[in-house]
Design a protein around this motif. Structure first.
Motif, PDB file in Angstrom:
ATOM      1  N   GLU A 287       0.831  -1.209   0.000  1.00  0.00           N
ATOM      2  CA  GLU A 287       0.000   0.000   0.000  1.00  0.00           C
ATOM      3  C   GLU A 287       0.866   1.259   0.000  1.00  0.00           C
ATOM      4  O   GLU A 287       0.595   2.208  -0.739  1.00  0.00           O
ATOM      5  CB  GLU A 287      -0.929   0.008   1.224  1.00  0.00           C
ATOM      6  CG  GLU A 287      -1.963  -1.093   1.231  1.00  0.00           C
ATOM      7  CD  GLU A 287      -1.373  -2.434   1.651  1.00  0.00           C
ATOM      8  OE1 GLU A 287      -0.376  -2.451   2.413  1.00  0.00           O
ATOM      9  OE2 GLU A 287      -1.895  -3.468   1.190  1.00  0.00           O
ATOM     10  N   THR A 288       1.908   1.270   0.828  1.00  0.00           N
ATOM     11  CA  THR A 288       2.807   2.424   0.856  1.00  0.00           C
ATOM     12  C   THR A 288       3.539   2.557  -0.475  1.00  0.00           C
ATOM     13  O   THR A 288       3.714   3.666  -0.992  1.00  0.00           O
ATOM     14  CB  THR A 288       3.827   2.290   2.004  1.00  0.00           C
ATOM     15  OG1 THR A 288       3.127   2.173   3.239  1.00  0.00           O
ATOM     16  CG2 THR A 288       4.735   3.505   2.058  1.00  0.00           C
ATOM     17  N   ALA A 289       3.952   1.419  -1.035  1.00  0.00           N
ATOM     18  CA  ALA A 289       4.638   1.447  -2.330  1.00  0.00           C
ATOM     19  C   ALA A 289       3.715   2.010  -3.412  1.00  0.00           C
ATOM     20  O   ALA A 289       4.130   2.828  -4.237  1.00  0.00           O
ATOM     21  CB  ALA A 289       5.096   0.042  -2.715  1.00  0.00           C
ATOM     22  N   LEU A 290       2.446   1.583  -3.400  1.00  0.00           N
ATOM     23  CA  LEU A 290       1.495   2.073  -4.393  1.00  0.00           C
ATOM     24  C   LEU A 290       1.294   3.573  -4.252  1.00  0.00           C
ATOM     25  O   LEU A 290       1.277   4.312  -5.246  1.00  0.00           O
ATOM     26  CB  LEU A 290       0.155   1.353  -4.236  1.00  0.00           C
ATOM     27  CG  LEU A 290      -0.971   1.810  -5.177  1.00  0.00           C
ATOM     28  CD1 LEU A 290      -0.604   1.508  -6.627  1.00  0.00           C
ATOM     29  CD2 LEU A 290      -2.284   1.134  -4.802  1.00  0.00           C
ATOM     30  N   GLN A 291       1.152   4.031  -3.020  1.00  0.00           N
ATOM     31  CA  GLN A 291       0.954   5.458  -2.776  1.00  0.00           C
ATOM     32  C   GLN A 291       2.141   6.265  -3.310  1.00  0.00           C
ATOM     33  O   GLN A 291       1.976   7.278  -3.994  1.00  0.00           O
ATOM     34  CB  GLN A 291       0.787   5.697  -1.279  1.00  0.00           C
ATOM     35  CG  GLN A 291       0.342   7.099  -0.913  1.00  0.00           C
ATOM     36  CD  GLN A 291       0.058   7.234   0.573  1.00  0.00           C
ATOM     37  OE1 GLN A 291       0.018   6.249   1.295  1.00  0.00           O
ATOM     38  NE2 GLN A 291      -0.132   8.453   1.029  1.00  0.00           N
ATOM     39  N   MET A 292       3.344   5.809  -3.011  1.00  0.00           N
ATOM     40  CA  MET A 292       4.542   6.507  -3.479  1.00  0.00           C
ATOM     41  C   MET A 292       4.641   6.490  -5.001  1.00  0.00           C
ATOM     42  O   MET A 292       4.993   7.498  -5.635  1.00  0.00           O
ATOM     43  CB  MET A 292       5.791   5.859  -2.880  1.00  0.00           C
ATOM     44  CG  MET A 292       5.955   6.059  -1.391  1.00  0.00           C
ATOM     45  SD  MET A 292       7.454   5.198  -0.796  1.00  0.00           S
ATOM     46  CE  MET A 292       7.442   5.651   0.937  1.00  0.00           C
ATOM     47  N   GLN A 293       4.331   5.340  -5.595  1.00  0.00           N
ATOM     48  CA  GLN A 293       4.415   5.240  -7.054  1.00  0.00           C
ATOM     49  C   GLN A 293       3.471   6.227  -7.741  1.00  0.00           C
ATOM     50  O   GLN A 293       3.828   6.845  -8.742  1.00  0.00           O
ATOM     51  CB  GLN A 293       4.080   3.807  -7.494  1.00  0.00           C
ATOM     52  CG  GLN A 293       5.153   2.793  -7.168  1.00  0.00           C
ATOM     53  CD  GLN A 293       4.710   1.385  -7.464  1.00  0.00           C
ATOM     54  OE1 GLN A 293       4.766   0.942  -8.602  1.00  0.00           O
ATOM     55  NE2 GLN A 293       4.240   0.669  -6.454  1.00  0.00           N
ATOM     56  N   ILE A 294       2.262   6.364  -7.215  1.00  0.00           N
ATOM     57  CA  ILE A 294       1.306   7.293  -7.815  1.00  0.00           C
ATOM     58  C   ILE A 294       1.807   8.727  -7.682  1.00  0.00           C
ATOM     59  O   ILE A 294       1.706   9.523  -8.627  1.00  0.00           O
ATOM     60  CB  ILE A 294      -0.085   7.121  -7.159  1.00  0.00           C
ATOM     61  CG1 ILE A 294      -0.682   5.775  -7.560  1.00  0.00           C
ATOM     62  CG2 ILE A 294      -1.021   8.258  -7.580  1.00  0.00           C
ATOM     63  CD1 ILE A 294      -1.987   5.441  -6.862  1.00  0.00           C
TER      64      ILE A 294
END
Length: 326
Positions: A287-294
């Motif tokens: 979830e944190t990775a997805l947030q950062m990627q966006i």
């Protein structure tokens, strides 16, 4: 130099730069066609198969036409340079031979190696992220929540839920149409989210996220991951350093003040993972990775300001890449 003359010279210089870049592309196309012709000719030895012989002829013609196009473009750049120097001496580089735009063999090899390295980086990153997502149960709600937070960071406090930034259009999909599309083709969500992000169409983004909470987000992490990894490899050359990554992260945090809530070191680790150091995200939650990627993708897309054609090409590349991990 007067203001009006300076403007003319600047426009001429811009035209020269554009033409010279186009000439390099045409020369590379010529090299690719000639290489393909050699492969086809090798494969066609001892056979008269019409498709093979046709490919030999067509690739040879393509190489010749690309070479002619490169020469004509280079000559056009030279003529404009001559005119620029006539009205403002020294304003343009001296005329070069028409084949000066031809990239050397070393340049072409370096470019090929860089492209291959980028592809390996993207594949390694997506493989790692896919395994992390598969280890998480019921990840749709968590993923959509993380995405909402990321989009809030990108549009900032001045862009409330459903708002459009100045210059954006009405939502690309109405709520009923968007929900039906997600029900029938959930994989399309990534395409539409990337487009909405690039065009700052926050109304469409909100509608899609609402629909995804109901329909599920099949392949969402992979599509966003592919877009992020491709874009960041395009942004940072193969010879990047940790300092280059740290500078990029700092620029992102400055551009989107809300991203200061995200840990800077982990942001740097995520970028470096997309560039090949996948071990740096072993302890990063999906979830944190997805947030950062966006958030990163928001910066990369805004910085590039893609034309419609370029955006469609980018999305098509993302979908082809992500398809192997769905």
């Amino acid at each position: 130099m007067s203001g009006s003359l300076g403007d003319v010279v600047a426009q001429l210089r811009s035209a020269i730069d554009t033409l010279q870049s186009a000439a390099v592309v045409a020369h590379r196309a010529q090299s690719d066609a000639e290489e393909a012709n050699a492969h086809y000719a090798q494969a066609a030895r001892g056979t008269r198969h019409p498709e093979l012989t046709g490919a030999v002829t067509e690739s040879k013609t393509a190489g010749e036409k690309a070479g002619k196009l490169a020469r004509l473009i280079s000559e056009a750049a030279d003529r404009i340079g001559d005119y620029s120097n006539a009205i403002a001496p020294g304003s343009a580089p001296a005329t070069q031979p028409s084949d000066s735009a031809t990239p050397s063999g070393e340049d072409l090899l370096a470019e090929t190696v860089e492209r291959e390295s980028a592809r390996k980086n993207v594949a390694s990153f997506l493989s790692t992220m896919t395994r992390k997502v598969e280890d998480v149960q019921d990840n749709t709600q968590k993923s959509v929540a993380a995405a909402r937070e990321a989009f809030t960071i990108i549009r900032g406090p001045q862009g409330p839920s459903g708002a459009h930034q100045p210059g954006t259009t009405t939502p690309m999909v109405s709520p009923p149409v968007g929900q039906r599309l997600l029900n029938e083709a959930p994989d399309a969500a990534g395409h539409l989210l990337i487009r909405g992000m690039a065009r700052r169409d926050w109304g469409t983004v909100d509608q899609l996220l609402d629909g995804l909470e109901t329909s599920g987000w099949h392949g969402g992490n992979q599509v966003i991951g592919a877009a992020f990894a491709i874009a960041v490899n395009d942004r940072l050359a193969a010879g990047h350093s940790p300092t280059d990554v740290a500078r990029f992260v700092a620029e992102t945090r400055t551009q989107f003040p809300g991203s200061e809530s995200l840990p800077a070191l982990e942001m740097e680790g995520l970028v470096r993972a997309a560039l090949g150091e996948v071990g740096l995200i072993d302890n990063l939650s999906p979830e944190t990775a997805l947030q950062m990627q966006i958030v990163f993708l928001g910066k990369l897309l805004q910085d590039r300001d893609l034309t419609e054609t370029q955006l469609e090409e980018f999305i098509a590349d993302v979908e082809r890449t992500a398809a192997d991990y769905l």
